[in-house]
Write an enzyme that holds these catalytic residues in place. Structure first.
Site, PDB file in Angstrom:
ATOM      1  N   HIS A  79      -2.147 -28.236  25.954  1.00  0.00           N
ATOM      2  CA  HIS A  79      -2.013 -29.239  27.017  1.00  0.00           C
ATOM      3  C   HIS A  79      -2.343 -28.630  28.372  1.00  0.00           C
ATOM      4  O   HIS A  79      -1.785 -27.586  28.741  1.00  0.00           O
ATOM      5  CB  HIS A  79      -0.592 -29.786  27.046  1.00  0.00           C
ATOM      6  CG  HIS A  79      -0.236 -30.589  25.836  1.00  0.00           C
ATOM      7  ND1 HIS A  79      -0.278 -31.968  25.822  1.00  0.00           N
ATOM      8  CD2 HIS A  79       0.168 -30.213  24.594  1.00  0.00           C
ATOM      9  CE1 HIS A  79       0.086 -32.407  24.632  1.00  0.00           C
ATOM     10  NE2 HIS A  79       0.361 -31.362  23.861  1.00  0.00           N
ATOM     11  N   GLY A 130       4.098 -37.923  22.990  1.00  0.00           N
ATOM     12  CA  GLY A 130       5.373 -38.422  23.479  1.00  0.00           C
ATOM     13  C   GLY A 130       6.390 -38.618  22.370  1.00  0.00           C
ATOM     14  O   GLY A 130       6.249 -38.086  21.263  1.00  0.00           O
ATOM     15  N   HIS A 167       0.537 -31.081  15.078  1.00  0.00           N
ATOM     16  CA  HIS A 167       1.741 -30.494  14.470  1.00  0.00           C
ATOM     17  C   HIS A 167       1.862 -30.912  13.001  1.00  0.00           C
ATOM     18  O   HIS A 167       1.386 -30.207  12.127  1.00  0.00           O
ATOM     19  CB  HIS A 167       2.999 -30.845  15.273  1.00  0.00           C
ATOM     20  CG  HIS A 167       2.940 -30.420  16.694  1.00  0.00           C
ATOM     21  ND1 HIS A 167       3.060 -29.092  17.070  1.00  0.00           N
ATOM     22  CD2 HIS A 167       2.769 -31.131  17.839  1.00  0.00           C
ATOM     23  CE1 HIS A 167       2.952 -29.011  18.391  1.00  0.00           C
ATOM     24  NE2 HIS A 167       2.764 -30.236  18.877  1.00  0.00           N
ATOM     25  N   GLU A 172       5.998 -33.796  14.362  1.00  0.00           N
ATOM     26  CA  GLU A 172       6.475 -32.577  15.043  1.00  0.00           C
ATOM     27  C   GLU A 172       7.999 -32.529  14.910  1.00  0.00           C
ATOM     28  O   GLU A 172       8.556 -31.599  14.331  1.00  0.00           O
ATOM     29  CB  GLU A 172       6.050 -32.571  16.502  1.00  0.00           C
ATOM     30  CG  GLU A 172       6.525 -31.340  17.256  1.00  0.00           C
ATOM     31  CD  GLU A 172       6.111 -31.334  18.716  1.00  0.00           C
ATOM     32  OE1 GLU A 172       6.272 -30.279  19.358  1.00  0.00           O
ATOM     33  OE2 GLU A 172       5.630 -32.374  19.225  1.00  0.00           O
ATOM     34  N   HIS A 192      -5.323 -27.410  20.114  1.00  0.00           N
ATOM     35  CA  HIS A 192      -4.126 -28.125  20.573  1.00  0.00           C
ATOM     36  C   HIS A 192      -3.452 -27.339  21.695  1.00  0.00           C
ATOM     37  O   HIS A 192      -2.633 -26.455  21.459  1.00  0.00           O
ATOM     38  CB  HIS A 192      -3.145 -28.342  19.416  1.00  0.00           C
ATOM     39  CG  HIS A 192      -2.035 -29.294  19.749  1.00  0.00           C
ATOM     40  ND1 HIS A 192      -1.884 -30.521  19.126  1.00  0.00           N
ATOM     41  CD2 HIS A 192      -1.029 -29.228  20.661  1.00  0.00           C
ATOM     42  CE1 HIS A 192      -0.829 -31.139  19.629  1.00  0.00           C
ATOM     43  NE2 HIS A 192      -0.287 -30.370  20.563  1.00  0.00           N
ATOM     44  N   ASP A 245      -0.195 -24.854  22.385  1.00  0.00           N
ATOM     45  CA  ASP A 245       0.517 -26.046  22.845  1.00  0.00           C
ATOM     46  C   ASP A 245       0.751 -26.040  24.361  1.00  0.00           C
ATOM     47  O   ASP A 245       0.040 -26.711  25.087  1.00  0.00           O
ATOM     48  CB  ASP A 245       1.829 -26.213  22.085  1.00  0.00           C
ATOM     49  CG  ASP A 245       2.321 -27.656  22.032  1.00  0.00           C
ATOM     50  OD1 ASP A 245       1.582 -28.544  22.468  1.00  0.00           O
ATOM     51  OD2 ASP A 245       3.436 -27.880  21.543  1.00  0.00           O
ATOM     52  N   ASP A 246       1.768 -25.306  24.840  1.00  0.00           N
ATOM     53  CA  ASP A 246       2.105 -25.298  26.275  1.00  0.00           C
ATOM     54  C   ASP A 246       2.427 -23.866  26.714  1.00  0.00           C
ATOM     55  O   ASP A 246       3.599 -23.510  26.907  1.00  0.00           O
ATOM     56  CB  ASP A 246       3.292 -26.217  26.549  1.00  0.00           C
ATOM     57  CG  ASP A 246       2.958 -27.673  26.299  1.00  0.00           C
ATOM     58  OD1 ASP A 246       2.375 -28.304  27.200  1.00  0.00           O
ATOM     59  OD2 ASP A 246       3.259 -28.162  25.199  1.00  0.00           O
ATOM     60  N   HIS A 277      -0.215 -36.887  17.914  1.00  0.00           N
ATOM     61  CA  HIS A 277       1.001 -36.098  17.731  1.00  0.00           C
ATOM     62  C   HIS A 277       1.885 -36.834  16.713  1.00  0.00           C
ATOM     63  O   HIS A 277       2.286 -37.979  16.961  1.00  0.00           O
ATOM     64  CB  HIS A 277       1.790 -35.987  19.036  1.00  0.00           C
ATOM     65  CG  HIS A 277       1.256 -34.984  20.005  1.00  0.00           C
ATOM     66  ND1 HIS A 277       0.083 -35.149  20.680  1.00  0.00           N
ATOM     67  CD2 HIS A 277       1.780 -33.776  20.416  1.00  0.00           C
ATOM     68  CE1 HIS A 277      -0.111 -34.108  21.485  1.00  0.00           C
ATOM     69  NE2 HIS A 277       0.899 -33.261  21.334  1.00  0.00           N
ATOM     70  N   ASP A 288      -1.522 -29.654  31.378  1.00  0.00           N
ATOM     71  CA  ASP A 288      -0.380 -29.600  32.285  1.00  0.00           C
ATOM     72  C   ASP A 288       0.688 -28.619  31.808  1.00  0.00           C
ATOM     73  O   ASP A 288       1.651 -28.348  32.530  1.00  0.00           O
ATOM     74  CB  ASP A 288       0.232 -30.989  32.524  1.00  0.00           C
ATOM     75  CG  ASP A 288       0.550 -31.724  31.244  1.00  0.00           C
ATOM     76  OD1 ASP A 288       0.307 -31.182  30.151  1.00  0.00           O
ATOM     77  OD2 ASP A 288       1.044 -32.874  31.327  1.00  0.00           O
TER      78      ASP A 288
END
Length: 369
Positions: A28, A195, A248, A227, A26, A306-307, A224, A30
């Protein structure tokens, strides 16, 4: 690749988990871009960024104190205009992503992204305030695949991708599943729904139909859910969208019946400790984190970043949190990586090959299947 003491880097005074081989499910694309690359394409394309140095840029897009999920999502608008809509940028961020993960000790990664959020043509609305160009979502997937495959060749790890539907854009979802079908096992292994969890899939026929088509065609599915949203979103993901994994899923704890059902089904939860703190998804006290209950119940879960650009982190960050605050042992780190391998969306033969690498590295009996 498998060398040295696999566990020497689990101690908190070590800078990285360099010798502990891992898998990540998991993360992303971007949210995992090098800041230097953002600055390069911002300058090249004449796009105004909030700063012109790495440290200045990170002051605007990275943070280390909890915000709301909405505040977190706002961070992307600071830098995505420099990347979206540019062929060289899209291919480069995919390639560099593989290199970053290889340096972290990851041997297999599934990276997810929305093709539409990186396009500027044949997408309505055009994201990030871009002018219409000629980069379609289809070509975005092709470019990301090329970048991942070049990265696999140069960095000697395995990388696959998951294409995201966006809850607020159900009109994109039919194309997302068609792209999953077109590029299935050409780097793409699954579909995701990301989202705002307040936007229920049961009321959006676009998402439902896309997931029904994915299931019909043998496309793997993750969602997702739970979360920041309630357990009902997780129930919807499992029963309506036929999710095989949950992104999550922390708030499953608020529905003991559902939690027991998913434990019995061995549903895989893609957990992200540091992310869950910074997005306000969980209690900021890590000693109260749902992962602790997952560990006690021998749930099927993995640890992920995640990010990492926005959270200024690596997988090492999440492992250190698990060790320091959640009392993870070497055996539990082994277990979550085996969980990740078993829950990966690879074809069975490739999955078993990766599992056997882990078993060899961990001194365990090989997988016979």
């Amino acid at each position: 690749m498998i060398k040295g003491n696999l566990y020497c880097c689990l101690f908190l005074n070590e800078p990285q988990l360099q010798n502990f081989i891992m898998k990540e499910l998991h993360v992303h694309l971007d949210g995992a871009i090098k800041p230097e690359t953002i600055l390069y394409f911002g300058k090249k394309r004449g796009i105004q960024l909030p700063a012109n140095t790495v440290s200045g840029l990170l002051q605007h897009i990275s943070y280390n104190k909890p915000l709301t999920l909405t505040q977190f999502l706002d961070k992307f608008a600071h830098y995505m205009p420099a990347i979206a809509g540019d062929r060289d940028a899209v291919r480069r961020v995919a390639y560099e992503f593989v290199g970053m993960k290889a340096r972290e000790g990851i041997i297999y990664v599934e990276v997810r992204y929305s093709p539409h959020l990186l396009a500027n043509c044949k997408v309505d609305p055009i994201p990030w305030g871009q002018k219409e160009g000629d980069l379609t979502p289809d070509e975005v997937v092709h470019l990301v695949n090329q970048g991942l495959q070049d990265g696999e060749r140069d960095f000697h790890i395995k990388a696959r991708s998951i294409l995201c539907c966006m809850r607020h854009m159900p009109n994109w979802s039919s194309e997302v599943v068609e792209l999953c079908k077109k590029y299935h096992n050409n780097s793409v292994v699954a579909i995701d729904l990301a989202g705002d969890e307040l936007l229920k899939a049961e009321t959006d026929q676009g998402h439902r139909k896309a997931y029904e088509e994915a299931e019909r065609c043998g496309i793997h599915r993750t969602v997702h859910a739970g979360e920041v949203g309630p357990p009902s979103v997780i129930k919807e993901a499992v029963s309506l969208l036929k999710a095989e994994r949950i992104g999550h899923g922390y708030h499953v704890m608020n529905d003991p019946v559902l939690y027991k059902e998913l434990l019995d089904k061995r549903m895989h939860f893609e957990t992200c400790p540091w992310s869950s703190n910074l997005t306000g998804a969980c209690d900021p006290d890590f000693k109260k984190h749902p992962i602790i209950q997952f560990r006690k119940d021998q749930a099927n879960y993995s640890l992920n970043t995640d990010d990492p650009l926005i959270f200024n982190s690596t997988i090492d960050t999440d492992y250190k949190i698990a060790k320091k605050y959640m009392n993870f042992t070497e055996e539990e780190f082994k277990r979550v990586n085996i969980n990740a391998a078993q829950a990966s969306f690879l074809p069975e033969r490739e999955k078993n090959e990766l599992l056997n690498k882990l078993y060899e590295a961990y001194g365990m009996a090989p997988n016979k299947s």
